[in-house]
Design an enzyme around this catalytic site. Structure first.
Site, mmCIF file in Angstrom:
data_model
loop_
_atom_site.group_PDB
_atom_site.id
_atom_site.type_symbol
_atom_site.label_atom_id
_atom_site.label_comp_id
_atom_site.label_asym_id
_atom_site.label_seq_id
_atom_site.Cartn_x
_atom_site.Cartn_y
_atom_site.Cartn_z
ATOM 1 N N GLN A 28 59.795 37.002 -102.170
ATOM 2 C CA GLN A 28 58.484 37.072 -101.491
ATOM 3 C C GLN A 28 58.667 36.751 -99.995
ATOM 4 O O GLN A 28 59.727 37.008 -99.456
ATOM 5 C CB GLN A 28 57.462 36.138 -102.136
ATOM 6 C CG GLN A 28 56.999 36.574 -103.515
ATOM 7 C CD GLN A 28 57.976 36.246 -104.624
ATOM 8 O OE1 GLN A 28 58.363 35.115 -104.809
ATOM 9 N NE2 GLN A 28 58.366 37.238 -105.399
ATOM 10 N N THR A 61 51.567 33.868 -103.766
ATOM 11 C CA THR A 61 52.246 33.730 -105.047
ATOM 12 C C THR A 61 52.250 32.239 -105.413
ATOM 13 O O THR A 61 51.691 31.420 -104.677
ATOM 14 C CB THR A 61 53.655 34.356 -105.013
ATOM 15 O OG1 THR A 61 54.174 34.386 -106.346
ATOM 16 C CG2 THR A 61 54.618 33.563 -104.110
ATOM 17 N N THR A 67 51.380 40.969 -109.356
ATOM 18 C CA THR A 67 52.262 41.989 -109.938
ATOM 19 C C THR A 67 52.125 42.019 -111.462
ATOM 20 O O THR A 67 52.751 42.838 -112.125
ATOM 21 C CB THR A 67 53.734 41.704 -109.581
ATOM 22 O OG1 THR A 67 54.068 40.394 -110.064
ATOM 23 C CG2 THR A 67 53.972 41.759 -108.077
ATOM 24 N N GLY A 94 56.576 39.580 -97.905
ATOM 25 C CA GLY A 94 57.529 40.111 -98.873
ATOM 26 C C GLY A 94 57.992 41.511 -98.501
ATOM 27 O O GLY A 94 57.497 42.110 -97.535
ATOM 28 N N LYS A 131 68.637 44.057 -99.239
ATOM 29 C CA LYS A 131 69.616 44.804 -98.454
ATOM 30 C C LYS A 131 70.443 43.881 -97.565
ATOM 31 O O LYS A 131 71.667 43.990 -97.492
ATOM 32 C CB LYS A 131 68.914 45.856 -97.585
ATOM 33 C CG LYS A 131 69.934 46.677 -96.816
ATOM 34 C CD LYS A 131 69.598 46.945 -95.395
ATOM 35 C CE LYS A 131 70.884 47.089 -94.616
ATOM 36 N NZ LYS A 131 70.888 48.212 -93.690
ATOM 37 N N SER A 156 68.821 46.150 -88.823
ATOM 38 C CA SER A 156 69.030 47.101 -89.908
ATOM 39 C C SER A 156 68.357 48.414 -89.540
ATOM 40 O O SER A 156 67.219 48.428 -89.087
ATOM 41 C CB SER A 156 68.443 46.526 -91.196
ATOM 42 O OG SER A 156 68.402 47.522 -92.198
ATOM 43 N N ARG A 216 52.033 50.301 -100.285
ATOM 44 C CA ARG A 216 51.914 49.075 -99.501
ATOM 45 C C ARG A 216 50.970 49.320 -98.328
ATOM 46 O O ARG A 216 50.998 50.388 -97.721
ATOM 47 C CB ARG A 216 53.284 48.658 -98.968
ATOM 48 C CG ARG A 216 54.260 48.262 -100.063
ATOM 49 C CD ARG A 216 55.659 47.997 -99.492
ATOM 50 N NE ARG A 216 56.604 47.614 -100.536
ATOM 51 C CZ ARG A 216 57.913 47.852 -100.476
ATOM 52 N NH1 ARG A 216 58.443 48.468 -99.431
ATOM 53 N NH2 ARG A 216 58.705 47.471 -101.461
ATOM 54 N N HIS A 263 64.112 43.539 -105.148
ATOM 55 C CA HIS A 263 65.033 43.561 -104.014
ATOM 56 C C HIS A 263 65.931 44.797 -104.115
ATOM 57 O O HIS A 263 66.711 44.928 -105.051
ATOM 58 C CB HIS A 263 65.871 42.279 -103.985
ATOM 59 C CG HIS A 263 65.044 41.049 -103.728
ATOM 60 N ND1 HIS A 263 65.563 39.790 -103.638
ATOM 61 C CD2 HIS A 263 63.705 40.905 -103.506
ATOM 62 C CE1 HIS A 263 64.596 38.917 -103.385
ATOM 63 N NE2 HIS A 263 63.455 39.576 -103.314
#
Ligand code: GDP
Ligand code: IMO
Ligand code: MG
Length: 424
Positions: A223, A238, A130, A13, A19, A410, A304, A42
């Site tokens: 995710q 998840t 979460t 994830g 983006k 990116s 993270r 996101h």
């Protein structure tokens, strides 16, 4: 044949899916979320604004694009309303182009409490959820006791809600969990009223009709593959199908109607929550990646965990999803590192293997290949020819190993920060 392209995460994830969807949206007519719920965060950045979406597809900022929340998604009406309000404050009236599947399931306040109770009781073995109620909502879906968006306009909705809540209360008692769902009900029912303002559709017909009309459709995953209910590092996963097949079940499109499979991955790895992470760096390099990459959860704000790129895991994700194009994010974060590692295999039971062991929780020791870093700031680069040779070598290595071309690089959070190798 005209087909649906699928975009999804190949790691744990937060690969930068939001983006990339925002960057690709001009090429599509429809953006459709197919699974997950408010556990997702996101991020999109443009004109100096950073926005985080949880339930709403990442095409919402583009005028005249249809955004669809598919049947595979679970919706918390209270979170949904907050998202809609915050879009409104940016001048976006989501009701203009957002459609919601009647078959999407609802997250109740008691689902959130069950999530918290189940995590609390697990102690050291907790998933690191979460706490958005995802697991319990999908549990009710699979258990055939869930409530769906289509139910909110039908007679008997309140009774169905109350009955499910009472079942949950029993379980909460069993857990010895104190909180009461009633504390959160007012906000939840306001969210239900908000949902009623939207076009609630038979989404499988809706999307297949759009496909017939030759609309260009992008399915947006949440995710990542390593969090998938079947193929992730179970039980630290998840509760939905985050893989390409999830786009079929989460939207009602046939496998024969999926086209390009766009896999998003970070130039390194991150993971929030518990579970195995073979290449995790608990040293200053890990701290550096976290700080430079601003690696703090978009949904929970948690730091993270960071580590090197894991090629066996990436190849596994490419295989499971049938990825046809790779898009890499956050390579700019590696700038300035003298040496960059890529994990090429695992030492496991005294042998080196390239496959993910079933019992990945057992000690697996990564085997690394070392690459030269680049000193040049690449974040402002907008043409592939300006990329440093060391960077190109790094990308070529990944392409050769995975057998899949990298079609987008990116180089920063902003919409404009990307280059497209191979594009004329
Ligand atoms: P998602 O869940 O996959 O959409 O990813 P998140 O939005 O949770 O996390 C990705 C984070 O990295 C966000 O803060 C983005 O703004 C940021 N980001 C995305 N792409 C890039 C990139 O190429 N470089 C840098 N430095 N940040 C990026
Ligand atoms: P996006 O779409 C990163 C993680 C949680 C936890 C595990 C289970 O932004 O990439 P859950 O709440 O689903 O029961 O949590 O999965 N997790 C994510 N990690 N990005 C996400 O979504 C995540 N959604 C869930 O941290 O470890
Ligand atoms: Mg995220």
């Amino acid at each position: 044949m005209h087909k649906v392209d699928v975009l999804l995460g190949l790691q744990w994830g937060d690969e930068g899916k939001g983006k990339i969807v925002d960057v690709l949206a001009p090429e599509y007519d429809v953006i459709a979320r197919f699974q997950g719920g408010p556990n997702a965060g996101h991020s999109l950045e443009f004109n100096g604004i950073k926005h985080i979406l949880h339930t709403i597809p990442s095409g919402i900022f583009h005028k005249n694009k249809i955004n669809l929340i598919g049947n595979g998604v679970v919706i918390d009406p209270a979170v949904f309303k907050k998202e809609i309000d915050s879009l409104q404050s940016l001048g976006v009236n989501a009701a203009d182009n957002l459609f919601i599947s009647q078959k999407a399931h609802l997250i109740l306040p008691s689902h959130r409490l069950l999530d918290a109770a189940s995590e609390a009781i697990k102690g050291n073995t907790k998933i690191g959820s979460t706490l958005k109620g995802i697991g319990p909502a999908y549990t009710d879906k699979a258990g055939r006791t869930g409530l769906r968006v289509g139910d909110i306009t039908l007679p008997g909705f309140i009774e169905k809600y109350s009955s499910l809540k009472e079942t949950h209360r029993e379980t909460l008692r069993h857990y010895g969990y104190e909180d009461e769902p009633e504390k959160y009900e007012a906000e939840w029912f306001i969210g239900i009223e908000k949902l009623k303002e939207f076009r609630l559709v038979e989404s499988e017909y809706f999307i297949n009709n759009l496909l017939k009309e030759k609309k260009r459709i992008l399915a947006e995953g949440a995710q990542g593959t390593l969090l998938d209910i079947d193929f992730g590092s179970y039980p630290y996963v998840t509760s939905s199908s985050t893989v390409c097949a999830g786009a079929c079940t989460g939207l009602g499109i046939a496998p024969s109607k999926t086209g390009e499979v766009i896999g998003i991955f970070k130039a390194y790895c991150t993971r929030v929550g518990s579970g195995p992470f073979p290449t995790e760096l608990t040293d200053e390099t890990g701290d550096r990646l976290r700080e430079q990459g601003r690696e703090f959860g978009s949904t929970t704000g948690r730091p993270r965990r960071c580590g090197w790129l894991d090629l066996p895991a990436l190849k596994y994700s490419v295989m499971i999803n049938g990825v046809t194009q790779l898009m890499i994010t956050k390579a700019d974060v590696l700038t300035g590192l003298e040496k960059i590692n890529i994990c090429t295999g695992y030492r496991y039971d005294g042998k080196v293997t390239e496959s993910l062991p079933y019992d990945i929780t057992a000690r697996v020791e990564p085997v690394y290949s070392e690459f030269s870093g680049w000193g040049k700031d690449i974040s402002a680069i907008r043409s592939c020819s300006d990329l440093p040779p060391e960077f190109n070598e790094y990308i070529s290595y990944i392409e050769n190993e995975t057998g899949v071309p990298v079609t987008l690089i990116s180089l920063g959070p902003d919409r404009t920060a990307a280059v497209f190798p191979g594009k004329k």
